[in-house]
Write an enzyme that holds these catalytic residues in place. Structure first.
Site, PDB file in Angstrom:
ATOM      1  N   GLU A 175       0.842  -1.204   0.000  1.00 16.25           N
ATOM      2  CA  GLU A 175       0.000   0.000   0.000  1.00 16.25           C
ATOM      3  C   GLU A 175       0.874   1.251   0.000  1.00 16.25           C
ATOM      4  OE1 GLU A 175       0.045  -2.481   2.066  1.00 16.25           O
ATOM      5  OE2 GLU A 175      -1.923  -3.050   2.838  1.00 16.25           O
ATOM      6  N   GLY A 211      11.432 -38.075  -3.144  1.00 17.58           N
ATOM      7  CA  GLY A 211      10.727 -39.053  -3.931  1.00 17.58           C
ATOM      8  C   GLY A 211       9.558 -39.688  -3.187  1.00 17.58           C
TER       9      GLY A 211
HETATM   10  N1  LIG Z   1       9.354 -37.839 -11.153  1.00 14.45           N
HETATM   11  C1  LIG Z   1       9.438 -37.203 -10.018  1.00 14.45           C
HETATM   12  O1  LIG Z   1       8.616 -36.300  -9.738  1.00 14.45           O
HETATM   13  C2  LIG Z   1      10.515 -37.537  -9.050  1.00 14.45           C
HETATM   14  C3  LIG Z   1      10.815 -36.643  -8.019  1.00 14.45           C
HETATM   15  C4  LIG Z   1      11.772 -37.001  -7.087  1.00 14.45           C
HETATM   16  C5  LIG Z   1      12.413 -38.234  -7.164  1.00 14.45           C
HETATM   17  N2  LIG Z   1      12.132 -39.071  -8.190  1.00 14.45           N
HETATM   18  C6  LIG Z   1      12.760 -40.403  -8.259  1.00 14.45           C
HETATM   19  O2  LIG Z   1      12.453 -41.068  -7.045  1.00 14.45           O
HETATM   20  C7  LIG Z   1      13.521 -41.948  -6.710  1.00 14.45           C
HETATM   21  C8  LIG Z   1      13.918 -41.717  -5.253  1.00 14.45           C
HETATM   22  O3  LIG Z   1      12.777 -41.903  -4.426  1.00 14.45           O
HETATM   23  P1  LIG Z   1      12.804 -42.797  -3.128  1.00 14.45           P
HETATM   24  O4  LIG Z   1      11.423 -43.060  -2.745  1.00 14.45           O
HETATM   25  O5  LIG Z   1      13.716 -43.945  -3.351  1.00 14.45           O
HETATM   26  O6  LIG Z   1      13.527 -41.873  -2.053  1.00 14.45           O
HETATM   27  P2  LIG Z   1      13.347 -40.403  -1.431  1.00 14.45           P
HETATM   28  O7  LIG Z   1      11.965 -40.211  -0.992  1.00 14.45           O
HETATM   29  O8  LIG Z   1      13.974 -39.411  -2.345  1.00 14.45           O
HETATM   30  O9  LIG Z   1      14.303 -40.501  -0.167  1.00 14.45           O
HETATM   31  C9  LIG Z   1      13.922 -41.344   0.882  1.00 14.45           C
HETATM   32  C10 LIG Z   1      14.995 -41.389   1.930  1.00 14.45           C
HETATM   33  O10 LIG Z   1      15.033 -40.138   2.631  1.00 14.45           O
HETATM   34  C11 LIG Z   1      15.445 -40.386   3.947  1.00 14.45           C
HETATM   35  N3  LIG Z   1      14.495 -39.876   4.936  1.00 14.45           N
HETATM   36  C12 LIG Z   1      14.843 -39.293   6.099  1.00 14.45           C
HETATM   37  N4  LIG Z   1      13.794 -39.041   6.844  1.00 14.45           N
HETATM   38  C13 LIG Z   1      12.714 -39.459   6.158  1.00 14.45           C
HETATM   39  C14 LIG Z   1      11.340 -39.501   6.458  1.00 14.45           C
HETATM   40  N5  LIG Z   1      10.843 -39.018   7.614  1.00 14.45           N
HETATM   41  N6  LIG Z   1      10.505 -40.039   5.557  1.00 14.45           N
HETATM   42  C15 LIG Z   1      10.960 -40.502   4.386  1.00 14.45           C
HETATM   43  N7  LIG Z   1      12.271 -40.519   4.039  1.00 14.45           N
HETATM   44  C16 LIG Z   1      13.146 -39.989   4.930  1.00 14.45           C
HETATM   45  C17 LIG Z   1      15.524 -41.907   4.118  1.00 14.45           C
HETATM   46  O11 LIG Z   1      16.866 -42.324   3.961  1.00 14.45           O
HETATM   47  P3  LIG Z   1      17.763 -42.460   5.302  1.00 14.45           P
HETATM   48  O12 LIG Z   1      17.080 -43.472   6.135  1.00 14.45           O
HETATM   49  O13 LIG Z   1      19.107 -42.780   4.837  1.00 14.45           O
HETATM   50  O14 LIG Z   1      17.672 -41.095   5.927  1.00 14.45           O
HETATM   51  C18 LIG Z   1      14.709 -42.428   2.956  1.00 14.45           C
HETATM   52  O15 LIG Z   1      15.076 -43.711   2.532  1.00 14.45           O
HETATM   53  C19 LIG Z   1      14.631 -41.647  -7.682  1.00 14.45           C
HETATM   54  O16 LIG Z   1      14.628 -42.659  -8.671  1.00 14.45           O
HETATM   55  C20 LIG Z   1      14.248 -40.344  -8.296  1.00 14.45           C
HETATM   56  O17 LIG Z   1      14.710 -40.241  -9.634  1.00 14.45           O
HETATM   57  C21 LIG Z   1      11.192 -38.756  -9.140  1.00 14.45           C
END
Ligand SMILES: NC(=O)c1ccc[n+]([C@@H]2O[C@H](COP(=O)([O-])OP(=O)(O)OC[C@H]3O[C@@H](n4cnc5c(N)ncnc54)[C@H](OP(=O)(O)O)[C@@H]3O)[C@@H](O)[C@H]2O)c1
Length: 371
Positions: free
Chosen positions: A54, A301
């Site tokens: 504003e 992810g």
């Molecule tokens: N197309 C899309 O929109 C898109 C976007 C993003 C990713 N991707 C793909 O998704 C894949 C990765 O996904 P993802 O499911 O394997 O893993 P993510 O969700 O990226 O990572 C998960 C990791 O994060 C850590 N983490 C820490 N605290 C957490 C919590 N409270 N809740 C969940 N995770 C937590 C854990 O590892 P620690 O236990 O070691 O901490 C868990 O294993 C890749 O292939 C990527 O290319 C695609």
């Protein structure tokens, strides 16, 4: 064909949208002053401690503000914060009429600003463009009421519901127009978050590239990684980009990981581990809210989005759907976690909106549990 002419309130909304992501924890406001059908001043909120919308409009209008109508996306503030109350400046300038899209959800204002204007003899009209303005302030309304960030879940998936091939390859599912729109949503967010597996698989930059429209402030949203055990590589690209990276580890991660990641350019913040052993989501969100993160965009992810849905912590969904089939039993889907046991318990989006983006589709909505 040229752009259709905007009403003063639509113009104010466009100004407010331009400043999104630069004003937190304050709301982003747009203001337009009109006298005899001519725009005599306009403004938008500057970063905290600087001029409100504003005031920008009043300064631009100068003496032309006398007798003018002010169109503002949000009720003017009436309290001393980091800047003096805008209501006083509006009254002093001799504005005749004030149009407000919505009343300020901040309990320190909430109708009080309008009442002050009316007490000074100014006509106040509320509700024009209330729908889009309500959406503009949904994050602010949650943060001011709870201290927590507003959580938007974004994913890009194939027609068969995959976010990557079974190998983990995910570049690219959607086309350039959808990826540009993601950049725009990032620009309007205070922070972007991913799970550590996404850092390991994709090595994302998580930055706003320069070609995205809006004021070129050079500002980057805070990058946030959930990484219980400190597995983010020191060479990860997001650690070398302009702006800040905050890595949440669990308190069991150990000091040497924290040291390594801090030397690599990150800030490391340890929170208690959840029963799963992963970062406690509530603790991470509380810390982000405390730091003034009002809007948080979670970009995956599937494991991270699954945890957030299981905990009922997702406020809004941006689902991009590409006309492509990936297949593969092992290929991951956008939301993992435990999921619901029965369809009747599924998260259904209220007010879903669907729009084409290049050759893809974007579905936006608000998940509602039916439990
Ligand atoms: N197309 C899309 O929109 C898109 C976007 C993003 C990713 N991707 C793909 O998704 C894949 C990765 O996904 P993802 O499911 O394997 O893993 P993510 O969700 O990226 O990572 C998960 C990791 O994060 C850590 N983490 C820490 N605290 C957490 C919590 N409270 N809740 C969940 N995770 C937590 C854990 O590892 P620690 O236990 O070691 O901490 C868990 O294993 C890749 O292939 C990527 O290319 C695609």
């Amino acid at each position: 064909m040229g752009e259709p002419e905007l009403t003063p309130m639509q113009r104010a909304l466009r100004l407010a949208r331009q400043a999104l992501g630069t004003t937190s924890p304050n709301p982003s406001v747009g203001a337009v002053l009109v006298r005899d059908g001519v725009v005599v001043g306009e403004g938008y909120t500057l970063p905290p401690g600087q001029r409100h919308a504003e005031i920008g409009a009043l300064e631009q209008a100068g003496p032309a503000a006398r007798g003018a109508s002010l169109y503002s996306t949000l009720e003017p503030c009436c309290h001393f914060g980091r800047t003096p109350p805008c209501t006083r400046a509006v009254i002093a300038a001799g504005v005749a009429e004030v149009h407000l899209a919505v009343i300020d959800p901040n309990p320190r204002v909430q109708g009080q600003g309008s009442r002050e204007l009316e007490a000074a003899g100014i006509r106040v009209l509320v509700g024009e463009e209330a729908g889009p303005a309500g959406e503009l302030y949904e994050a602010f309304a949650k943060h001011i009421a709870t201290g927590l960030p507003y959580v938007s879940a974004k994913f890009a998936m194939s027609l068969d519901g995959k976010i990557a091939a079974y190998t983990g390859d995910s570049k690219w599912i959607t086309g350039p127009e959808a990826r540009d729109l993601v950049q725009q949503i990032r620009r309007e967010s205070d922070a972007v978050m991913v799970g550590v597996n996404t850092v390991l698989a994709d090595d994302p930059q998580l930055t706003v590239r320069q070609h995205v429209s809006g004021p070129q402030t050079g500002r980057q949203p805070l990058r946030v990684v959930l990484d219980s055990r400190g597995r983010t590589p020191s060479q990860a690209r997001l650690l070398r980009e302009p702006g800040k990276t905050l890595i949440f580890t669990s308190q069991e991660a150990g000091a040497e990981h924290a040291q390594r990641l801090t030397s690599a350019g990150a800030e490391v913040f340890a929170v208690p581990a959840a029963p799963s052993g992963m970062v406690d989501l509530g603790a991470a969100l509380r810390e982000l809210g405390r730091r003034g993160v009002v809007s948080l965009l979670v970009e995956g992810g599937g494991t991270l989005l699954g945890s957030l849905f299981d905990a009922g912590m997702v406020d809004k969904v941006y689902a991009f759907v590409a006309p492509v089939i990936i297949g593969g039993r092992q290929a991951v889907s956008p939301v993992a976690g435990q999921g619901v046991a029965k369809m009747a318990e599924a998260w259904r989006l209220s007010n879903p909106r669907m729009q084409p983006v290049g050759s893809d589709w974007l579905i936006v909505g608000y998940p509602q549990a039916r439990r």
